[in-house]
Design a protein around this motif. Structure first.
Motif, PDB file in Angstrom:
ATOM      1  N   ILE A  99       0.846  -1.206   0.000  1.00 29.99           N
ATOM      2  CA  ILE A  99       0.000   0.000   0.000  1.00 29.99           C
ATOM      3  C   ILE A  99       0.871   1.242   0.000  1.00 29.99           C
ATOM      4  O   ILE A  99       0.610   2.204  -0.738  1.00 29.99           O
ATOM      5  N   ARG A 100       1.924   1.224   0.791  1.00 23.54           N
ATOM      6  CA  ARG A 100       2.829   2.370   0.833  1.00 23.54           C
ATOM      7  C   ARG A 100       3.516   2.585  -0.514  1.00 23.54           C
ATOM      8  O   ARG A 100       3.698   3.715  -0.952  1.00 23.54           O
ATOM      9  N   THR A 101       3.872   1.504  -1.176  1.00 20.82           N
ATOM     10  CA  THR A 101       4.527   1.611  -2.477  1.00 20.82           C
ATOM     11  C   THR A 101       3.572   2.158  -3.531  1.00 20.82           C
ATOM     12  O   THR A 101       3.980   2.916  -4.414  1.00 20.82           O
ATOM     13  N   ILE A 102       2.312   1.801  -3.461  1.00 20.07           N
ATOM     14  CA  ILE A 102       1.325   2.326  -4.412  1.00 20.07           C
ATOM     15  C   ILE A 102       1.117   3.826  -4.201  1.00 20.07           C
ATOM     16  O   ILE A 102       1.041   4.599  -5.162  1.00 20.07           O
ATOM     17  N   LEU A 103       1.070   4.256  -2.937  1.00 21.76           N
ATOM     18  CA  LEU A 103       0.813   5.662  -2.644  1.00 21.76           C
ATOM     19  C   LEU A 103       2.030   6.553  -2.875  1.00 21.76           C
ATOM     20  O   LEU A 103       1.897   7.678  -3.350  1.00 21.76           O
ATOM     21  N   ASP A 117      11.292   1.725  -1.581  1.00 25.07           N
ATOM     22  CA  ASP A 117      10.045   1.010  -1.304  1.00 25.07           C
ATOM     23  C   ASP A 117       9.853  -0.171  -2.250  1.00 25.07           C
ATOM     24  O   ASP A 117       9.389  -1.231  -1.832  1.00 25.07           O
ATOM     25  N   ILE A 118      10.197   0.017  -3.506  1.00 23.87           N
ATOM     26  CA  ILE A 118      10.039  -1.070  -4.475  1.00 23.87           C
ATOM     27  C   ILE A 118      10.982  -2.227  -4.166  1.00 23.87           C
ATOM     28  O   ILE A 118      10.586  -3.394  -4.201  1.00 23.87           O
ATOM     29  N   ILE A 119      12.228  -1.895  -3.827  1.00 21.58           N
ATOM     30  CA  ILE A 119      13.198  -2.948  -3.475  1.00 21.58           C
ATOM     31  C   ILE A 119      12.771  -3.660  -2.200  1.00 21.58           C
ATOM     32  O   ILE A 119      12.829  -4.895  -2.112  1.00 21.58           O
ATOM     33  N   LEU A 120      12.337  -2.893  -1.196  1.00 24.72           N
ATOM     34  CA  LEU A 120      11.888  -3.503   0.057  1.00 24.72           C
ATOM     35  C   LEU A 120      10.675  -4.403  -0.167  1.00 24.72           C
ATOM     36  O   LEU A 120      10.583  -5.497   0.409  1.00 24.72           O
ATOM     37  N   LEU A 163      10.462  -8.412   0.604  1.00 25.43           N
ATOM     38  CA  LEU A 163       9.412  -8.977   1.458  1.00 25.43           C
ATOM     39  C   LEU A 163       8.591 -10.030   0.722  1.00 25.43           C
ATOM     40  O   LEU A 163       8.230 -11.061   1.298  1.00 25.43           O
ATOM     41  N   LEU A 164       8.275  -9.769  -0.553  1.00 29.94           N
ATOM     42  CA  LEU A 164       7.532 -10.758  -1.337  1.00 29.94           C
ATOM     43  C   LEU A 164       8.328 -12.045  -1.511  1.00 29.94           C
ATOM     44  O   LEU A 164       7.787 -13.148  -1.396  1.00 29.94           O
ATOM     45  N   PHE A 165       9.621 -11.904  -1.804  1.00 28.85           N
ATOM     46  CA  PHE A 165      10.474 -13.075  -1.955  1.00 28.85           C
ATOM     47  C   PHE A 165      10.573 -13.856  -0.646  1.00 28.85           C
ATOM     48  O   PHE A 165      10.470 -15.087  -0.638  1.00 28.85           O
ATOM     49  N   LEU A 166      10.728 -13.150   0.468  1.00 29.62           N
ATOM     50  CA  LEU A 166      10.825 -13.813   1.770  1.00 29.62           C
ATOM     51  C   LEU A 166       9.522 -14.519   2.141  1.00 29.62           C
ATOM     52  O   LEU A 166       9.539 -15.652   2.630  1.00 29.62           O
ATOM     53  N   ALA A 167       8.387 -13.874   1.870  1.00 29.66           N
ATOM     54  CA  ALA A 167       7.090 -14.477   2.170  1.00 29.66           C
ATOM     55  C   ALA A 167       6.883 -15.725   1.312  1.00 29.66           C
ATOM     56  O   ALA A 167       6.399 -16.756   1.814  1.00 29.66           O
TER      57      ALA A 167
END
Length: 63
Positions: free
Chosen positions: A34-38, A44-47, A51-55
């Motif tokens: 949500i933060r990256t969209i806003l 933010d994109i790298i983070l 996070l997506l890769f870790l999840a």
């Protein structure tokens, strides 16, 4: 000679850390999305990608 690490010999604090991480990774990823969209910045994109890769890695390992 190096010891081989077997998954059944993982110490208890690592198991507890992984369990805690599994509980918090999805809400944290949603918040970051949500933060990256806003307010999209490169950080933010790298983070979000990390996070997506870790999840995904935690989800795939769990079965």
């Amino acid at each position: 000679m190096r010891k081989k690490i077997k998954p059944y010999y993982i110490q208890s604090f690592i198991k507890q850390f992984r369990s805690t991480l599994e509980q918090f990774i999805v809400p944290l990823t949603i918040f970051q999305g949500i933060r990256t969209i806003l307010l999209p910045t490169m950080f933010d994109i790298i983070l979000l990608a990390i996070l997506l890769f870790l999840a995904a890695a935690l989800y795939m390992e769990r079965g």
